[in-house]
Design an enzyme around this catalytic site. Structure first.
Site, PDB file in Angstrom:
ATOM      1  N   LEU A 106       8.068  63.925 -51.879  1.00  0.00           N
ATOM      2  CA  LEU A 106       8.472  64.859 -50.833  1.00  0.00           C
ATOM      3  C   LEU A 106       9.639  65.727 -51.276  1.00  0.00           C
ATOM      4  O   LEU A 106      10.692  65.221 -51.680  1.00  0.00           O
ATOM      5  CB  LEU A 106       8.849  64.087 -49.568  1.00  0.00           C
ATOM      6  CG  LEU A 106       9.238  64.917 -48.341  1.00  0.00           C
ATOM      7  CD1 LEU A 106       8.051  65.751 -47.869  1.00  0.00           C
ATOM      8  CD2 LEU A 106       9.739  64.017 -47.223  1.00  0.00           C
ATOM      9  N   ASP A 107       9.439  67.057 -51.196  1.00  0.00           N
ATOM     10  CA  ASP A 107      10.482  68.059 -51.475  1.00  0.00           C
ATOM     11  C   ASP A 107      11.073  67.937 -52.882  1.00  0.00           C
ATOM     12  O   ASP A 107      12.226  68.307 -53.112  1.00  0.00           O
ATOM     13  CB  ASP A 107      11.611  67.969 -50.439  1.00  0.00           C
ATOM     14  CG  ASP A 107      11.130  68.312 -49.039  1.00  0.00           C
ATOM     15  OD1 ASP A 107      10.183  69.111 -48.918  1.00  0.00           O
ATOM     16  OD2 ASP A 107      11.694  67.765 -48.071  1.00  0.00           O
ATOM     17  N   GLU A 108      10.286  67.454 -53.826  1.00  0.00           N
ATOM     18  CA  GLU A 108      10.765  67.328 -55.199  1.00  0.00           C
ATOM     19  C   GLU A 108       9.891  68.098 -56.182  1.00  0.00           C
ATOM     20  O   GLU A 108      10.026  67.932 -57.398  1.00  0.00           O
ATOM     21  CB  GLU A 108      10.849  65.848 -55.605  1.00  0.00           C
ATOM     22  CG  GLU A 108      11.881  65.055 -54.823  1.00  0.00           C
ATOM     23  CD  GLU A 108      12.014  63.628 -55.318  1.00  0.00           C
ATOM     24  OE1 GLU A 108      11.470  63.320 -56.406  1.00  0.00           O
ATOM     25  OE2 GLU A 108      12.656  62.817 -54.633  1.00  0.00           O
TER      26      GLU A 108
END
Length: 301
Positions: free
Chosen positions: A244-246
């Site tokens: 997530l969000d990486e």
């Protein structure tokens, strides 16, 4: 599950790049790569319109190049150009490449929720001819934006996604997307995509995050920012991965704020940044200006 489709019209498309193609090359840097590309294209009578390149280490590092070239009767010539590129670039230099006719816009599906500023900005830019894409559909877990999307002549699908089990919704998403799109944009789609969906969708996914990552994760980011007395708010557009969000970052931007700005002020100014950052990321991806290299990107903007 309810599924609602609004009848599509015939929206204006971005101005086509007649007789132009993009060539993306990457691999280990070696002497002669640029000359080899120019030799192949020149041998077919192509005119190089633009050429950008980057090497992270000229002594055997990673090499990246984006070339746009023009050629009459391009579509007829592409198979022979590909054959010669296979010989010169793949066999002789061990490189990989992608070659695409720029007159054929990439097809995109936009996912959205109740917040509509990024969604409507993309649709407006598309209608103005500023985004060279075909918007194949808008998918939302809420019906709120159906009428506004319909006014742009874009198909709208309402696919509810409630509770911890998203498998039914994601199965419907995959059915709608299969063989219909070249990439997906999450325009403030407030649902977490499962790893299975990311793996099975088979196309790149671009997300807009309401912070200059990493910061203020979770709900109410602008209220948290106000509480911390921040002096900058920003946004990050990135590719989606299972983490997530990486995912690899495409574009980021910030705007200065002061102690006098309210949480509502921060939200308004943040929304402006989100729109501009996402539109640039979508444009650059649509024009083959972004090359992924692991968890990094090379952006020839």
């Amino acid at each position: 599950m309810t599924l609602t489709q609004e009848a599509p019209a015939h929206p204006k498309q971005g101005k086509p790049a007649h007789h132009q193609a993009s060539l993306i090359v990457q691999g280990e840097d070696r002497t002669g790569i640029v000359a080899a590309v120019a030799s192949v294209l020149g041998g077919h009578g192509a005119n190089i319109v633009s050429l950008d390149q980057y090497s992270d280490n000229p002594q055997g590092g990673a090499f990246f190049q984006r070339t746009v070239f023009g050629l009459d009767n391009l579509q007829a010539a592409l198979p022979e150009i590909e054959h010669d590129l296979d010989t010169r670039l793949v066999r002789d230099y061990g490189l990989t490449y992608t070659l695409r006719d720029l007159s054929v816009p990439k097809r995109v599906a936009i996912f959205a929720s109740k917040s509509d500023h990024c969604l409507l900005d993309l649709l407006w830019r598309h209608r103005r001819g500023q985004l060279p894409v075909t918007v194949a559909m808008v998918i939302s877990n809420h019906p709120d934006t159906a009428e506004e999307v319909r006014s742009f002549g874009i198909p709208f699908f309402h696919v509810p996604s409630m509770g911890p089990d998203k498998s039914a919704a994601e199965a419907e998403h995959l059915r709608l997307l299969k063989d219909n799109v070249d990439f997906v944009v999450l325009a403030r789609y407030m649902q977490i995509l499962s790893g299975d969906f990311v793996e099975n969708v088979g196309v790149p996914i671009i997300n807009i995050h309401h912070s200059f990552l990493p910061a203020f994760i979770g709900a109410g980011p602008y209220a948290k920012a106000k509480e911390r007395g921040v002096k900058l708010v920003g946004a990050t557009a990135h590719y989606v991965t299972e983490n997530l969000d990486e995912g690899p970052i495409i574009e980021q931007d910030v705007v200065r704020v002061t102690h006098a700005d309210t949480a509502a002020d921060l939200m308004r100014r943040g929304a402006d940044v989100e729109r501009s950052v996402l539109s640039r990321a979508v444009l650059w991806h649509a024009e083959d200006r972004v090359i992924r290299d692991g968890n990094h990107t090379i952006v020839f903007a």
